[in-house]
Design a protein around this motif. Sequence first.
Motif, mmCIF file in Angstrom:
data_model
loop_
_atom_site.group_PDB
_atom_site.id
_atom_site.type_symbol
_atom_site.label_atom_id
_atom_site.label_comp_id
_atom_site.label_asym_id
_atom_site.label_seq_id
_atom_site.Cartn_x
_atom_site.Cartn_y
_atom_site.Cartn_z
ATOM 1 N N ALA A 1 0.661 -1.020 -0.003
ATOM 2 C CA ALA A 1 0.042 -0.002 -0.047
ATOM 3 C C ALA A 1 0.787 1.277 -0.004
ATOM 4 O O ALA A 1 0.588 2.249 -0.735
ATOM 5 C CB ALA A 1 -0.836 0.081 1.148
ATOM 6 N N GLY A 2 1.929 1.280 0.645
ATOM 7 C CA GLY A 2 2.820 2.403 0.783
ATOM 8 C C GLY A 2 3.476 2.645 -0.998
ATOM 9 O O GLY A 2 3.548 3.692 -0.869
ATOM 10 N N PHE A 3 3.778 1.495 -1.204
ATOM 11 C CA PHE A 3 4.722 1.677 -2.429
ATOM 12 C C PHE A 3 3.521 2.343 -3.549
ATOM 13 O O PHE A 3 3.851 2.910 -4.393
ATOM 14 C CB PHE A 3 5.111 0.477 -3.105
ATOM 15 C CG PHE A 3 6.498 0.151 -2.728
ATOM 16 C CD1 PHE A 3 7.623 1.374 -3.103
ATOM 17 C CD2 PHE A 3 7.009 -0.603 -1.656
ATOM 18 C CE1 PHE A 3 9.057 1.019 -2.597
ATOM 19 C CE2 PHE A 3 8.369 -0.865 -1.290
ATOM 20 C CZ PHE A 3 9.310 -0.104 -1.723
ATOM 21 N N ALA A 4 2.402 1.707 -3.564
ATOM 22 C CA ALA A 4 1.266 2.047 -4.232
ATOM 23 C C ALA A 4 1.234 3.740 -4.324
ATOM 24 O O ALA A 4 0.958 4.495 -5.064
ATOM 25 C CB ALA A 4 -0.001 1.473 -4.103
ATOM 26 N N PHE A 5 1.046 4.259 -3.025
ATOM 27 C CA PHE A 5 0.964 5.641 -2.711
ATOM 28 C C PHE A 5 2.165 6.172 -3.175
ATOM 29 O O PHE A 5 2.062 7.353 -4.205
ATOM 30 C CB PHE A 5 0.796 6.037 -1.483
ATOM 31 C CG PHE A 5 0.540 7.407 -1.026
ATOM 32 C CD1 PHE A 5 -0.535 8.026 -1.196
ATOM 33 C CD2 PHE A 5 1.730 8.004 -0.624
ATOM 34 C CE1 PHE A 5 -0.554 9.366 -0.905
ATOM 35 C CE2 PHE A 5 1.828 9.436 -0.402
ATOM 36 C CZ PHE A 5 0.575 10.095 -0.529
ATOM 37 N N VAL A 6 3.215 5.932 -2.933
ATOM 38 C CA VAL A 6 4.308 6.580 -3.494
ATOM 39 C C VAL A 6 4.590 6.608 -4.868
ATOM 40 O O VAL A 6 5.103 7.691 -5.597
ATOM 41 C CB VAL A 6 5.701 6.104 -2.769
ATOM 42 C CG1 VAL A 6 7.172 6.717 -3.068
ATOM 43 C CG2 VAL A 6 5.736 6.290 -1.192
#
Length: 319
Positions: free
Chosen positions: A206-211
């Motif tokens: 989820a973090g990589f998706a946002f970034v």
Amino acid sequence: MEAFKWGLVTAVAPIAWGSTYYVTHHFLPAGNPLWGSVLRALPAGLLLLLVRRRLPRGRWWWRSLVLGTLNMGAFFALVYLAAQLLPTSLAATIMATSPAAMIALAWPLLGERPRARAVLGALVGIGGVVLMLSAGVDRVDPVGVAVSVAAMAMSAFGHVLTKRWGAGADVLAVTSWQLVAGGLVLVVPAVVVEGAPPPLSAAALAGFAFVSVVATAVAFAAWFTGLRHLEAGAVGLIGLLNPVTGVLLGRVVAGEPLTAHQGLGLGLVLLGVVLGQVVRRGRPSGAAGPDVPLPSKASGGTVGPGGGAVRRPGRAPAG
């Protein structure tokens, strides 16, 4: 009003970039800066490439490699390294000198002469960042300082060069090519230095998706759109909203205290950004150049910045 509108579009980029501090610290795996950069740049580039569905032509193959390395590939890696060698406040302060570098580079590369208000805005804004991020630093690693300065200079040069080369080209397409090239440049170093990609938890995904989507694809598209319509120095000053966002998110989300001198520094940064927004008459600098606009697949016309209206070759662009 035009300058204000494009300033708001450009501001999306540093605000999104400022949010990556919190997301990276709390959700992304530590110890894999190269793979982290690959997973940030490559999916973002492929997403924009899927949206535009346009491959580079001619010199845009090597231009994309150069710009992708300067703006994303090597830059992301250097920023990660600087973060490991220097306190965050010092690294961010060095990066905050980027507007001054962009103002200096825009003169010989773009013909944008430094304006008094832009220079004053840069001085005020950089001073605000120093005040906002000032903290006791026990030891300064000279290698870390050199790496941080190199990252700052590389990005400033890459952004000005993007403005020079990207005149008349589709913003989303050029952004996608840079991101894909920047991600691919780091794949081999990532395998050699860090081995296989790290396992990712649901939170990390989820973090990589946002970034990747928000803080990279959307952010760089907004940033390069701003460079199309505003002077490079003015865009660089808007970039000072990056550390401002980081400080405010730390206060709102993480509950970090906001001291009086940080509040004063934040105010100076905002004042510097406003001072640096010089309203220019006539066409935007860099809006015309030697490049031939990219052809539209559907009509043989050309597609404006960000995929705007199609026009036939030989006709003057609207506005």
